[in-house]
Design an enzyme around this catalytic site. Sequence first.
Site, mmCIF file in Angstrom:
data_model
loop_
_atom_site.group_PDB
_atom_site.id
_atom_site.type_symbol
_atom_site.label_atom_id
_atom_site.label_comp_id
_atom_site.label_asym_id
_atom_site.label_seq_id
_atom_site.Cartn_x
_atom_site.Cartn_y
_atom_site.Cartn_z
ATOM 1 N N HIS A 47 0.872 -1.220 -0.071
ATOM 2 C CA HIS A 47 0.028 -0.110 0.123
ATOM 3 C C HIS A 47 0.793 1.247 0.017
ATOM 4 C CE1 HIS A 47 -3.835 -2.019 1.754
ATOM 5 N NE2 HIS A 47 -3.484 -2.913 0.525
ATOM 6 N N GLU A 49 1.094 3.950 1.901
ATOM 7 C CA GLU A 49 2.019 4.317 3.267
ATOM 8 C C GLU A 49 3.059 3.341 3.375
ATOM 9 O OE1 GLU A 49 -1.409 3.750 2.422
ATOM 10 O OE2 GLU A 49 -2.719 5.096 3.561
ATOM 11 N N CYS A 77 -5.835 2.298 5.846
ATOM 12 C CA CYS A 77 -6.438 1.205 6.040
ATOM 13 C C CYS A 77 -5.914 0.527 7.638
ATOM 14 C CB CYS A 77 -6.233 0.045 4.986
ATOM 15 S SG CYS A 77 -4.743 -1.042 5.170
ATOM 16 N N CYS A 80 -2.315 -0.175 7.183
ATOM 17 C CA CYS A 80 -1.332 0.962 7.300
ATOM 18 C C CYS A 80 -1.047 1.760 8.497
ATOM 19 C CB CYS A 80 -1.781 1.849 5.978
ATOM 20 S SG CYS A 80 -1.318 0.901 4.362
#
Lengths: 150, 150
Positions: A47, A49, A77, A80
């Site tokens: 992801h 991040e 999320c 993250c």
Amino acid sequence: MREAIALSRANVREGKGGPFAAIVVKNGIVLARGTNLVTSTNDPTAHAEIVAIREACRALGSFQLDGCDIYTSCEPCPMCLGAIYWARPRSVYFANTRDDAAAIGFDDRFICDEFSVAHNERKIPMQQLLREEAFEAFREWRAASNKVPY
Amino acid sequence: MREAIALSRANVREGKGGPFAAIVVKNGIVLARGTNLVTSTNDPTAHAEIVAIREACRALGSFQLDGCDIYTSCEPCPMCLGAIYWARPRSVYFANTRDDAAAIGFDDRFICDEFSVAHNERKIPMQQLLREEAFEAFREWRAASNKVPY
């Protein structure tokens, strides 16, 4: 944040992954930029991040983002957010919300709800095994003189 | 699980990181082994499960762990549980519990609680910016013909 948004749009155009980007900044300097690379790198943890945090830590030579700010184009999320707490930046700015993400098919809210569900009733079932044997590693950690706590 | 436990103990002895290891298995074959490498690689996301999931996905050439089981020496933290839900293995086996981890200084329970705290009151404060501009990336994703949903 405008740069993160521009990166998130470019990521879609270039077919690299979902419409997400993140930037790590310290003292006004950009340390790292990340976009969602899940499908293009076959890495479900890639992801935006996570990609940006890993890169910023490499740049700093540290596993902590002291004094850093993260600008992410979407509210993190659970994975993250967890990574953010482990990396310990100073603050986080986000643009799109989790509800916005859910509306385009990225629904992750259930993940945190799973924490309060019994292990064997979760969407991905979990089962405990051999706890007594495993705890020996924790005893050794407690006693270790060479450890780097974090 | 015994192999994961042995790896978690070796990880402490070798000073590579915390007392945690994870293994990904498919059809009786070990696809990947991971240990906690946070402090030795300066990567706060290098928890055992994340390391093993990334490696198993590389081995499979896929961003999903269809039909795989994860054996982890300790119940996953919120970041790793999130990664597990994104990777979608069949099931997860764990040995030590989150309470065991908290007892040796790895207390992550507060991370999930943070989801229900107002953004500006979290331990790491969060603030929303430029949502309207960012949502354009989501519109583009929705309309994109080259996207790989996941």
